[in-house]
Design a protein around this motif. Sequence first.
Motif, PDB file in Angstrom:
ATOM      1  N   ALA A  97       0.760  -1.068  -0.050  1.00 32.07           N
ATOM      2  CA  ALA A  97       0.057  -0.050  -0.018  1.00 32.07           C
ATOM      3  C   ALA A  97       0.715   1.331  -0.058  1.00 32.07           C
ATOM      4  O   ALA A  97       0.606   2.351  -0.684  1.00 32.07           O
ATOM      5  CB  ALA A  97      -0.938   0.137   1.179  1.00 32.07           C
ATOM      6  N   THR A  98       1.866   1.253   0.805  1.00 34.13           N
ATOM      7  CA  THR A  98       2.739   2.653   0.932  1.00 34.13           C
ATOM      8  C   THR A  98       3.441   2.697  -0.468  1.00 34.13           C
ATOM      9  O   THR A  98       3.357   3.920  -1.053  1.00 34.13           O
ATOM     10  CB  THR A  98       3.946   2.444   1.937  1.00 34.13           C
ATOM     11  N   PRO A  99       4.080   1.992  -1.254  1.00 31.40           N
ATOM     12  CA  PRO A  99       4.807   2.386  -2.598  1.00 31.40           C
ATOM     13  C   PRO A  99       3.302   2.481  -3.459  1.00 31.40           C
ATOM     14  O   PRO A  99       3.660   3.365  -4.348  1.00 31.40           O
ATOM     15  CB  PRO A  99       5.324   0.890  -2.797  1.00 31.40           C
ATOM     16  N   ALA A 100       2.550   1.858  -3.429  1.00 27.84           N
ATOM     17  CA  ALA A 100       1.397   1.901  -4.373  1.00 27.84           C
ATOM     18  C   ALA A 100       0.613   3.366  -4.263  1.00 27.84           C
ATOM     19  O   ALA A 100       0.418   3.959  -5.195  1.00 27.84           O
ATOM     20  CB  ALA A 100       0.366   0.882  -4.290  1.00 27.84           C
ATOM     21  N   LEU A 101       0.182   3.583  -3.052  1.00 30.15           N
ATOM     22  CA  LEU A 101      -0.276   5.031  -2.831  1.00 30.15           C
ATOM     23  C   LEU A 101       0.429   6.155  -3.045  1.00 30.15           C
ATOM     24  O   LEU A 101      -0.049   7.106  -3.303  1.00 30.15           O
ATOM     25  CB  LEU A 101      -1.170   4.918  -1.605  1.00 30.15           C
ATOM     26  N   THR A 102       1.720   6.146  -2.328  1.00 34.11           N
ATOM     27  CA  THR A 102       2.464   7.176  -2.338  1.00 34.11           C
ATOM     28  C   THR A 102       2.962   7.565  -4.065  1.00 34.11           C
ATOM     29  O   THR A 102       2.953   8.627  -4.539  1.00 34.11           O
ATOM     30  CB  THR A 102       3.828   6.903  -1.817  1.00 34.11           C
ATOM     31  N   SER A 103       2.861   6.440  -4.796  1.00 34.26           N
ATOM     32  CA  SER A 103       3.209   6.669  -6.279  1.00 34.26           C
ATOM     33  C   SER A 103       2.138   7.026  -7.080  1.00 34.26           C
ATOM     34  O   SER A 103       1.884   7.942  -7.727  1.00 34.26           O
ATOM     35  CB  SER A 103       3.786   5.267  -7.168  1.00 34.26           C
ATOM     36  N   HIS A 104       0.948   6.326  -6.886  1.00 33.31           N
ATOM     37  CA  HIS A 104      -0.573   6.303  -7.876  1.00 33.31           C
ATOM     38  C   HIS A 104      -1.275   7.668  -7.242  1.00 33.31           C
ATOM     39  O   HIS A 104      -1.768   8.286  -8.148  1.00 33.31           O
ATOM     40  CB  HIS A 104      -1.272   5.017  -7.624  1.00 33.31           C
ATOM     41  N   VAL A 105      -1.377   7.907  -6.115  1.00 35.12           N
ATOM     42  CA  VAL A 105      -2.196   8.720  -5.652  1.00 35.12           C
ATOM     43  C   VAL A 105      -1.654  10.254  -5.205  1.00 35.12           C
ATOM     44  O   VAL A 105      -1.921  11.353  -5.515  1.00 35.12           O
ATOM     45  CB  VAL A 105      -2.954   8.383  -4.342  1.00 35.12           C
ATOM     46  N   PHE A 106      -0.345   9.946  -4.548  1.00 38.78           N
ATOM     47  CA  PHE A 106       0.083  11.260  -4.057  1.00 38.78           C
ATOM     48  C   PHE A 106       1.394  11.856  -5.174  1.00 38.78           C
ATOM     49  O   PHE A 106       1.764  12.659  -5.145  1.00 38.78           O
ATOM     50  CB  PHE A 106       0.945  11.133  -2.751  1.00 38.78           C
ATOM     51  N   HIS A 107       1.679  10.767  -6.030  1.00 37.21           N
ATOM     52  CA  HIS A 107       2.632  11.145  -7.369  1.00 37.21           C
ATOM     53  C   HIS A 107       3.934  11.797  -6.382  1.00 37.21           C
ATOM     54  O   HIS A 107       4.618  12.434  -6.925  1.00 37.21           O
ATOM     55  CB  HIS A 107       2.229  12.358  -7.880  1.00 37.21           C
ATOM     56  N   ALA A 108       4.269  10.784  -5.455  1.00 38.67           N
ATOM     57  CA  ALA A 108       5.652  10.902  -4.738  1.00 38.67           C
ATOM     58  C   ALA A 108       6.384   9.738  -4.532  1.00 38.67           C
ATOM     59  O   ALA A 108       6.355   9.455  -3.284  1.00 38.67           O
ATOM     60  CB  ALA A 108       5.293  11.678  -3.691  1.00 38.67           C
ATOM     61  N   PRO A 109       6.630   9.116  -5.355  1.00 40.09           N
ATOM     62  CA  PRO A 109       7.412   7.712  -5.306  1.00 40.09           C
ATOM     63  C   PRO A 109       8.849   7.950  -4.467  1.00 40.09           C
ATOM     64  O   PRO A 109       9.498   9.256  -4.514  1.00 40.09           O
ATOM     65  CB  PRO A 109       7.752   7.317  -6.556  1.00 40.09           C
ATOM     66  N   VAL A 110       9.158   6.926  -3.797  1.00 39.20           N
ATOM     67  CA  VAL A 110      10.384   7.082  -3.150  1.00 39.20           C
ATOM     68  C   VAL A 110      11.512   7.406  -4.092  1.00 39.20           C
ATOM     69  O   VAL A 110      11.836   6.752  -4.923  1.00 39.20           O
ATOM     70  CB  VAL A 110      10.984   5.706  -2.169  1.00 39.20           C
ATOM     71  N   PRO A 111      12.492   8.406  -3.844  1.00 39.25           N
ATOM     72  CA  PRO A 111      13.722   8.787  -4.622  1.00 39.25           C
ATOM     73  C   PRO A 111      14.706   7.612  -4.947  1.00 39.25           C
ATOM     74  O   PRO A 111      15.044   7.060  -3.407  1.00 39.25           O
ATOM     75  CB  PRO A 111      14.016  10.054  -4.395  1.00 39.25           C
TER      76      PRO A 111
END
Length: 469
Positions: free
Chosen positions: A265-279
């Motif tokens: 959920a953390t990688p999915a939602l930070t990327s898909h919903v927040f548009h802030a993937p881990v650098p």
Amino acid sequence: MNQSIKPKLSFWSIFNMSFGFLGIQFGFALQGGFMSRIFQTLGASQDSIPALWVAAPLTGLLVQPIIGYLSDRTWSPRWGRRKPFFLIGAILSTVVLFFLPNSPVLWMAAGCLWVLDASINITMEPFRALVADKLPDSQRSYGFVMQTLIIGVGTWVASNLPWLVNQLGVSNEALPGIVPLSVKIAFAIGGVVFLGSVLYTIFTTTEYPPEDLAAFKKENEESKGFLNGFKEIFSSIGKMPNTMKLLGVIQFFSWFAFFAMWSLATPALTSHVFHAPVPVESAFNMADESSKALFMSASKAYNDAADLVGSYMGMYGLSSMAFALLLTFYAAKRSINRKYIHMFSLMAGGLGFISMYYIQQPEQLIYSFILIGISWGSILSMPYAMLSSAINPKKMGIYMGIFNMFIVIPQIIAATGGLNYLYHVIFGPEVINAMLLAGASLVIGGLANFLITDKKVITHQAEDTEVLS
């Protein structure tokens, strides 16, 4: 105490014996909400995250039946049957919660997860058995729902801890490979709450002694030994009631779904919903100040998003608490249809997972997690209430431990490649598709409730018995 005629307990007696679950859930919520974030911070790719989680279900598969077997055979006039295991597990969990977020490398964090999950399992399984030990069949739904109510509080508070600590002024920014201080402090608070809540239950709850203490000691003496223990565990697996097997089908699809949430959920939602993937550190020239500043900005955006994912995820704890509260008031006075409650609860959670794919604004995740919380509230109560009506009370601990196989096997399958393979093949390679797979899995689990047909298991008719204070 005649195990077939148990008196009803008061609200406060049931509350006291269930309160330790607050700490257990602090441990599980911090683990479930933030381990993937810690793994990503220490350099794990999103596709490798499920495999790093494999320690948790493997540990449960090994630990819970053994702890159930040992606690069934334990009796101390001072400490009781289940409480010694509460204490051992709570002490170990507290120590690991302090050390885990300070892991300097990925393999050490994965190892700490292994120890943490083993320690939580040592505490949790006897807590499940305690409800069945202490309560008459007519109050077991009430007892398991009370546990769920307390679990809901723990999930919501613990999931919001890193965000709350950050709001109090503690930084959630960190250099590459370093877990933010806000997360470290949150885990330390979780350790204190874990031990404190379990100690509260230990000091406020008594246990019933074996019905015939002399026969209990004689039976233990005749069957003692490592080999006999494993023989009894495997014999009990072979003789498990049919209802338990059918509940196992439901559990399989339920826990596959939640493993997908905890691990991805953390990688999915930070990327898909927040548009802030881990650098990714290798994509930046850290010797160049401007490039380093870009990395720190992207890292802050990711950590802010991860805080909010954890906070929104806490909503499933809050809604499970509200759902459990409604069931508590209802089950205290009336019989309930466990089968249909569980069926529609799982389907609601499935809808919640599927909705994540279509969300445009992050705050809309609240509604997704509210629906997921309804299913979580039911998963933590209804299967155990149904199971406790179908098994031998003298083997309550070992069967509660064996029942855990139906929780951990789907997680092991998911962690060892099943999750990544299925969502890639069925829905596509984007990590958000893991949430679509979770939703489909919960819907299938809900429909599987049609397999349960034993009327005693589905709806227990309440009987009039004495209420203790």
